[in-house]
Structures are given as structure tokens and as C-alpha cells.
Scaffold this active site. Structure first.
Site, PDB file in Angstrom:
ATOM      1  N   LYS A  91      10.253  -4.116  15.132  1.00  0.00           N
ATOM      2  CA  LYS A  91      10.821  -2.897  14.546  1.00  0.00           C
ATOM      3  C   LYS A  91      11.545  -2.054  15.349  1.00  0.00           C
ATOM      4  O   LYS A  91      12.258  -1.343  14.772  1.00  0.00           O
ATOM      5  CB  LYS A  91       9.265  -2.063  14.119  1.00  0.00           C
ATOM      6  CG  LYS A  91       8.681  -2.580  12.965  1.00  0.00           C
ATOM      7  CD  LYS A  91       9.428  -2.416  11.649  1.00  0.00           C
ATOM      8  CE  LYS A  91       9.126  -2.948  10.403  1.00  0.00           C
ATOM      9  NZ  LYS A  91      10.090  -2.350   9.341  1.00  0.00           N
ATOM     10  N   THR A 139      10.441 -11.974   9.142  1.00  0.00           N
ATOM     11  CA  THR A 139      10.395 -10.926   7.941  1.00  0.00           C
ATOM     12  C   THR A 139      10.790  -9.479   8.573  1.00  0.00           C
ATOM     13  O   THR A 139      11.317  -8.772   7.637  1.00  0.00           O
ATOM     14  CB  THR A 139       8.993 -10.609   7.531  1.00  0.00           C
ATOM     15  OG1 THR A 139       8.434 -11.996   7.367  1.00  0.00           O
ATOM     16  CG2 THR A 139       8.766  -9.868   6.411  1.00  0.00           C
ATOM     17  N   TYR A 188       5.178  -7.236  16.573  1.00  0.00           N
ATOM     18  CA  TYR A 188       5.544  -6.324  15.606  1.00  0.00           C
ATOM     19  C   TYR A 188       6.344  -5.257  16.033  1.00  0.00           C
ATOM     20  O   TYR A 188       7.471  -4.810  15.590  1.00  0.00           O
ATOM     21  CB  TYR A 188       4.071  -5.894  15.175  1.00  0.00           C
ATOM     22  CG  TYR A 188       4.064  -5.119  14.116  1.00  0.00           C
ATOM     23  CD1 TYR A 188       5.090  -4.990  12.761  1.00  0.00           C
ATOM     24  CD2 TYR A 188       3.249  -3.843  14.076  1.00  0.00           C
ATOM     25  CE1 TYR A 188       4.903  -4.284  12.009  1.00  0.00           C
ATOM     26  CE2 TYR A 188       3.104  -2.938  13.085  1.00  0.00           C
ATOM     27  CZ  TYR A 188       4.305  -3.163  11.867  1.00  0.00           C
ATOM     28  OH  TYR A 188       4.145  -1.973  10.914  1.00  0.00           O
ATOM     29  N   ALA A 217      11.331   1.824   7.353  1.00  0.00           N
ATOM     30  CA  ALA A 217      10.184   2.183   7.713  1.00  0.00           C
ATOM     31  C   ALA A 217       9.782   1.413   8.892  1.00  0.00           C
ATOM     32  O   ALA A 217      10.016   0.157   9.016  1.00  0.00           O
ATOM     33  CB  ALA A 217       9.044   1.581   6.539  1.00  0.00           C
ATOM     34  N   PHE A 240       1.007  -1.128   0.174  1.00  0.00           N
ATOM     35  CA  PHE A 240       0.015   0.100   0.092  1.00  0.00           C
ATOM     36  C   PHE A 240       0.815   1.195  -0.102  1.00  0.00           C
ATOM     37  O   PHE A 240       0.809   1.927  -1.106  1.00  0.00           O
ATOM     38  CB  PHE A 240      -0.932   0.120   1.103  1.00  0.00           C
ATOM     39  CG  PHE A 240      -1.576   1.321   1.669  1.00  0.00           C
ATOM     40  CD1 PHE A 240      -2.234   1.951   0.767  1.00  0.00           C
ATOM     41  CD2 PHE A 240      -1.439   1.792   2.938  1.00  0.00           C
ATOM     42  CE1 PHE A 240      -2.663   3.435   1.028  1.00  0.00           C
ATOM     43  CE2 PHE A 240      -2.014   2.915   3.231  1.00  0.00           C
ATOM     44  CZ  PHE A 240      -2.538   3.726   2.353  1.00  0.00           C
TER      45      PHE A 240
END
Ligand code: UDP
Length: 329
Positions: free
Chosen positions: A154, A96, A150, A118, A12
Site C-alpha cells: 500500500k 492484487t 501488506y 484506499a 465491507f
């Protein structure tokens, strides 16, 4: 003009970034495994003379070495995203989001590319402050709750990027995205606005989780990708972390009402407990509002489109999709 690699370029945000970089005259290589990214997001760019599309995984280090060769800038947008997806598959999230970032940073330190990493507002966890600034503490919940995988993954990426900046002088800017929305975002991974708009356009009800008093800020993807490119091109931003998004708060109930008002005021809101939406292990973040003054100072601007304008744009896009277009725009 630069040669840019966009990992997750069919996603996206990545597809909007790719489109903007091409508009600005850059060469772009997209690397995407088309998992949460979709070929439809970039189908309108296929055949563009300055675009190369590689279908493959960022977990393949040989492929990463190949696609980074000859590039000047790496936009690392590929990640496991979406609260629902992350809660469903924490192993994939961790695999990932961590190892491939390390490989890319090492390649960029050798190849001397500039890098955008990101990251996400999820790194603040459930920090109780009214507005979050980049130096605030990270407040994760327990490891028994998959959601925090998550944000933690990050946060590790951020530590790695900052370490590469300090140790090797890597020119890396880190952006923490706050609820980025716009055309091409789909609801399968849990994102609230495409879900509400789909529900409203189908005649409702609009399904709000919990009491709807959770607060978020929604930034338009076009303004977000301009900020991303701006940070890479601003040397003073390298080695630093920036909140990126809107700072206009709205409750989820207020959001549902805004969408209903635009589509059909007769539509009902239905309230669903978190347990039924996400399962027993889930914990939500009640309030998430960024302080974006650091971004505004670095770039001389900040995302400023109003929620109403953003919703109009998304509803217009969804309607065009449902009318049989199906093509990204
Ligand atoms: N939400 C909701 N209905 C939905 C999807 C999400 O009420 O169908 C709520 C969700 O509980 C959260 C907010 O909307 O409080 C934003 O959810 P999203 O997954 O879009 O983003 P995030 O939780 O990462 O901010």
C-alpha cells in the site's frame, strides 16, 4: 451527479460506499471479483436503476479500461485485506495491491477522473509514536515476516498516486483507514470485532491474542465512507494523504470486556499466544492511534461515534443475521 466506479464495491467498506453514493444520487459501477467481497453485501441494491455490477478482477487491465470509460470518479477500494489473509498469502497480496493500482492511475490520468485511493494504517508499521500523523516515518519489520507485505504494497500505491498527482495533475486523495468496523464485516480474515461478537453470541469464550494490552481505535464504516466521499469532493485534499478513522483508543482486552458486558457478563476471556493464532512468523502492532486533525481540518468533521454506540450497532446486526435474516442492511 457523477458516474462513479467502486472497485471492491461488494466488500465491507466498498458496499457501504456504494450504498451511500446511490443515496446521494450518483450512478455507480461496482467492480468486484467476490473473493473477500460478498454478493450478499450488495444483494439489497441489485436492480437499482443507477447501479451496474460487474463481476471480474482488477488484475485484468482490459476490463479496467472498459469499466473506467465514461466515469467521473474512481474509488479504488479493492485490495487483498485482513492480517490473517495477508499473512497466509503474501504473493496474492502483492499482486492484487500493486499492479492494478498502477493501471487504474494511468487510466485516470488519461481519462481525467478524480480518484480515491484506499490505503491503510498498516503503512506506519510499528512506529512507536503515541499518535500517528501523515508525515511520520514508516517502520516496517523484516521481509521474512509476511505481515509487512501488506503495508509495503500500500505504501507503493501511495508513492504511485502521489507521483501521478505531481507528474500529471491527477486529482487523487489518499485515505489511510484505521480499523474500520460495522455491519457486514466478517471475521474470517482475522478482524477482531466480528470475531469477538460471534464468540460472545455463541456463549464464549472470547479469544484475545497475547496479553490484550494492544491498542486500537475503531471507526464506524458509515462515518468513514462519508469522509472518503468528502475528500474526493474537496479539491484541497487532492495530492494528499489523510488518516481516516476514530481517534478514541481502547485496549483489545477492554474491547473484549465491553462486548461481554453488552452480550452476557458471564462470558469468559481466553488468552491465546500469537504463535498459536498466526504462526511463528507473525509480528503484531502494539499500539495504533491516529491523529485525525488533518482530516478534521479538510472536511470540518471527523468520525466521532463512540465505541459503545458502534458495538451496539454491530451486535444488533449480528443478532439479526443469526436470527435467520442473512440479508445485508
Ligand atoms: N485480535 C484478537 N483476537 C482475534 C482477532 C484479533 O485478540 O480473534 C487482536 C489482534 O492481535 C490485534 C487486534 O485484535 O492486536 C486487532 O486485530 P485486527 O486483525 O482486527 O486488526 P489489525 O491487527 O489490523 O489492527
Amino acid at each position: 451527479m457523477a458516474r462513479c466506479l467502486v472497485t471492491g464495491g461488494a466488500g465491507f467498506i466498498g458496499s457501504h460506499l456504494t450504498e451511500r453514493l446511490l443515496e446521494l444520487g450518483h450512478d455507480v459501477v461496482v467492480l468486484d471479483n467476490l473473493s473477500t467481497g460478498r454478493a450478499a453485501n450488495i444483494v439489497h441494491l441489485e436492480g437499482h436503476a443507477r447501479l451496474t455490477i460487474r463481476v471480474g478482477s482488477i488484475t485484468d487491465p482490459v476490463l479496467l479500461a472498459e469499466v473506467t470509460t465514461g466515469t467521473d470518479v474512481i474509488y479504488h477500494m479493492a485490495a487483498a485485506v485482513g492480517v490473517k489473509l495477508v499473512a497466509d498469502d503474501p504473493v496474492r497480496t502483492i499482486e492484487t495491491n500493486i499492479y492494478p493500482t498502477e493501471v487504474l492511475l494511468r487510466l485516470a490520468a488519461q481519462g481525467k477522473q478524480r480518484v480515491f485511493l484506499a490505503s491503510t494504517s498498516e503503512v506506519y508499521g510499528k512506529n512507536p509514536k503515541e499518535r500517528w500523523t501523515e508525515e511520520d516515518d514508516l517502520h516496517f519489520g523484516p521481509t521474512s515476516r509476511p505481515r509487512w507485505a501488506y503495508g509495503c504494497s500500500k505504501a507503493i500505491d501511495e508513492f504511485l498516486a502521489l507521483a501521478y498527482y505531481r507528474k500529471f495533475g491527477l486529482k487523487v486523495a489518499i485515505g489511510r483507514f484505521f480499523n474500520v468496523v460495522g455491519p457486514r464485516q466478517v471475521g474470517h480474515y482475522g478482524m477482531v470485532i466480528p470475531r469477538f461478537v460471534d464468540q460472545a453470541l455463541s456463549g464464549g469464550p472470547v479469544v484475545v491474542y497475547d496479553d490484550g494490552e494492544q491498542v486500537r481505535c475503531f471507526g464506524h464504516v458509515r462515518e468513514v465512507v462519508d469522509a472518503v466521499i468528502g475528500l474526493v469532493e474537496t479539491p484541497a485534499a487532492h495530492g494528499s494523504v489523510f488518516n481516516i478513522g476514530s481517534d478514541e483508543p481502547v485496549s483489545i482486552r477492554g474491547l473484549a470486556e465491553e462486548i461481554i458486558r453488552r452480550v452476557d457478563p458471564q462470558i469468559r476471556i481466553e488468552y491465546l499466544p500469537y504463535r498459536d493464532a498466526y504462526g511463528d512468523d507473525f509480528e503484531d502492532v502494539r499500539r495504533r492511534v491516529p491523529d485525525v486533525s488533518k482530516l478534521a481540518t479538510a472536511l470540518g468533521r471527523k468520525p466521532s461515534l463512540k465505541l459503545g454506540e458502534i458495538l451496539d450497532d454491530i451486535i444488533r446486526w449480528k443478532r439479526s443475521q443469526r436470527d435467520g435474516g442473512g440479508v445485508a442492511s
